[in-house]
Write an enzyme that holds these catalytic residues in place. Structure first.
Site, short mmCIF file in Angstrom:
data_model
loop_
_atom_site.label_atom_id
_atom_site.label_comp_id
_atom_site.label_asym_id
_atom_site.label_seq_id
_atom_site.Cartn_x
_atom_site.Cartn_y
_atom_site.Cartn_z
N ARG A 114 12.90 4.28 12.83
CA ARG A 114 11.69 5.12 12.78
C ARG A 114 10.79 4.82 13.98
O ARG A 114 11.26 4.36 15.01
CB ARG A 114 10.99 4.92 11.43
CG ARG A 114 11.90 5.33 10.25
CD ARG A 114 11.22 5.14 8.91
NE ARG A 114 10.05 6.02 8.78
CZ ARG A 114 9.14 5.90 7.81
NH1 ARG A 114 9.28 4.96 6.89
NH2 ARG A 114 8.11 6.73 7.75
N HIS B 146 12.90 -2.62 2.36
CA HIS B 146 12.30 -1.33 2.74
C HIS B 146 13.23 -0.21 2.29
O HIS B 146 14.45 -0.31 2.46
CB HIS B 146 12.06 -1.25 4.25
CG HIS B 146 11.09 -2.28 4.70
ND1 HIS B 146 9.75 -2.18 4.43
CD2 HIS B 146 11.27 -3.46 5.32
CE1 HIS B 146 9.14 -3.25 4.89
NE2 HIS B 146 10.04 -4.05 5.43
N ASN C 250 8.28 -5.36 -0.99
CA ASN C 250 8.16 -4.26 -0.04
C ASN C 250 6.67 -4.18 0.28
O ASN C 250 5.88 -3.66 -0.52
CB ASN C 250 8.66 -2.95 -0.64
CG ASN C 250 8.59 -1.81 0.37
OD1 ASN C 250 7.91 -1.91 1.39
ND2 ASN C 250 9.29 -0.72 0.09
N TYR D 148 11.39 8.97 1.57
CA TYR D 148 11.45 7.92 0.54
C TYR D 148 12.19 8.34 -0.72
O TYR D 148 12.25 7.58 -1.69
CB TYR D 148 10.02 7.47 0.18
CG TYR D 148 9.26 6.94 1.37
CD1 TYR D 148 9.72 5.82 2.06
CD2 TYR D 148 8.10 7.55 1.83
CE1 TYR D 148 9.05 5.33 3.17
CE2 TYR D 148 7.41 7.07 2.93
CZ TYR D 148 7.89 5.96 3.60
OH TYR D 148 7.22 5.48 4.69
N ARG E 228 5.33 12.29 -2.99
CA ARG E 228 5.25 12.94 -1.67
C ARG E 228 6.31 12.33 -0.76
O ARG E 228 6.87 11.29 -1.06
CB ARG E 228 3.85 12.75 -1.07
CG ARG E 228 2.76 13.44 -1.86
CD ARG E 228 1.38 13.22 -1.26
NE ARG E 228 1.41 13.33 0.19
CZ ARG E 228 0.93 12.39 1.02
NH1 ARG E 228 0.41 11.30 0.54
NH2 ARG E 228 0.99 12.55 2.31
N ALA F 260 3.08 -0.83 4.79
CA ALA F 260 2.60 -0.92 6.17
C ALA F 260 2.08 -2.31 6.53
O ALA F 260 2.04 -2.67 7.72
CB ALA F 260 1.50 0.12 6.39
N GLU G 9 12.70 -9.39 1.76
CA GLU G 9 11.92 -8.22 2.20
C GLU G 9 12.79 -6.97 2.03
O GLU G 9 13.93 -6.96 2.48
CB GLU G 9 11.57 -8.42 3.69
CG GLU G 9 10.88 -7.26 4.33
CD GLU G 9 10.69 -7.48 5.85
OE1 GLU G 9 11.13 -8.52 6.39
OE2 GLU G 9 10.13 -6.57 6.47
N PRO H 199 0.79 -1.23 0.00
CA PRO H 199 0.00 0.00 0.00
C PRO H 199 0.82 1.28 0.00
O PRO H 199 1.83 1.39 0.69
CB PRO H 199 -0.82 -0.10 1.30
CG PRO H 199 -0.14 -1.14 2.12
CD PRO H 199 0.52 -2.08 1.16
N ASN H 200 0.34 2.22 -0.78
CA ASN H 200 0.84 3.59 -0.90
C ASN H 200 2.14 3.71 -1.68
O ASN H 200 2.57 4.83 -2.00
CB ASN H 200 0.99 4.25 0.49
CG ASN H 200 -0.34 4.33 1.20
OD1 ASN H 200 -1.30 4.86 0.65
ND2 ASN H 200 -0.43 3.80 2.41
O1 CA2 Z 1 10.52 2.12 3.93
C1 CA2 Z 1 9.70 1.44 3.30
O2 CA2 Z 1 9.94 0.98 2.19
C2 CA2 Z 1 8.32 1.17 3.91
O3 CA2 Z 1 7.94 -0.16 3.53
C3 CA2 Z 1 7.38 2.17 3.33
C4 CA2 Z 1 5.95 2.07 3.92
C5 CA2 Z 1 6.00 2.10 5.44
O4 CA2 Z 1 4.70 1.88 5.96
C6 CA2 Z 1 6.95 1.05 5.99
O5 CA2 Z 1 6.98 1.18 7.40
C7 CA2 Z 1 8.35 1.23 5.43
C8 CA2 Z 1 5.06 3.24 3.50
C9 CA2 Z 1 5.08 3.58 2.06
C10 CA2 Z 1 4.32 4.86 1.88
O6 CA2 Z 1 4.78 5.46 0.72
C11 CA2 Z 1 4.48 6.75 0.50
C12 CA2 Z 1 4.95 7.28 -0.67
C13 CA2 Z 1 4.69 8.59 -0.96
C14 CA2 Z 1 3.95 9.37 -0.09
C15 CA2 Z 1 3.48 8.82 1.08
C16 CA2 Z 1 3.74 7.50 1.37
#
Ligand code: CA2
Length: 158
Positions: free
Chosen positions: A111, A104, A78, A27, A22, A81, A102, A14-15
């Site tokens: 974090r 990230h 990846n 990221y 963003r 969440a 896996e 997700p996301n």
């Molecule tokens: O660091 C990573 O790759 C994560 O898997 C990213 C996830 C987060 O929930 C994990 O704890 C770590 C979240 C990805 C959200 O991506 C976004 C991208 C652009 C704007 C907002 C969120």
């Protein structure tokens, strides 16, 4: 899958479709398409091919893993969440019985506390976190090395 040209699944949760749009401070500015291209290039160099999939839905991720489990030699995931929340995804990874790495982008261990726990880590072959885009290239190389070696280590050796 054939032994001469293994297929790797690249799965994003997700996301992660919003990468590059963003939160660049966390990221970076890399998009999901950039990452998919990196992984395809790294895999192709090593004689493998890649099937990419992203979903914001837990069940869709699980269905994808199930549907491709016999075709694929390994998975790079990846899970976003869902890493921290999904027992169902953990069980799916365990069930497919192929090596899973896996990844990230951020260092989840540096974090918020809720990101320190990965429910999928115990059923993955290994984890790469905090290396940004470069972590995916490393994941491809290590996963293919592991597949070629034909074993699932418990001692930390790729
Ligand atoms: O660091 C990573 O790759 C994560 O898997 C990213 C996830 C987060 O929930 C994990 O704890 C770590 C979240 C990805 C959200 O991506 C976004 C991208 C652009 C704007 C907002 C969120």
């Amino acid at each position: 899958m054939t032994s001469s040209s293994p297929t790797i699944l690249l799965v994003h949760g997700p996301n992660l479709n919003l990468l590059g749009e963003r939160k660049p401070e966390v990221y970076g500015t890399t998009t999901l398409l950039d990452i998919e291209a990196d992984v395809a290039a790294a895999a192709n160099e090593l004689g493998a091919s890649v099937l990419c999939f992203q979903s914001n839905h837990e069940g869709a991720l699980i269905d994808f893993l199930h549907e491709h489990r016999k075709l694929a030699a390994g998975v790079i995931i990846n899970a976003g969440a869902f890493t921290h929340t999904s027992v169902a995804l953990r069980d799916a990874i365990e069930a497919i019985e192929i090596p899973v790495v896996e990844v990230h982008i951020s260092n989840t261990h540096a974090r918020e506390g809720f990101r320190h726990v990965s429910l999928i880590a115990p059923v993955c072959t290994g984890q790469i976190a905090g290396l940004g885009r470069a972590g995916y290239g490393a994941a491809v190389r290590l996963l293919l090395k592991h597949i070629t070696a034909g074993k699932r280590p418990v001692d930390g050796t790729p």
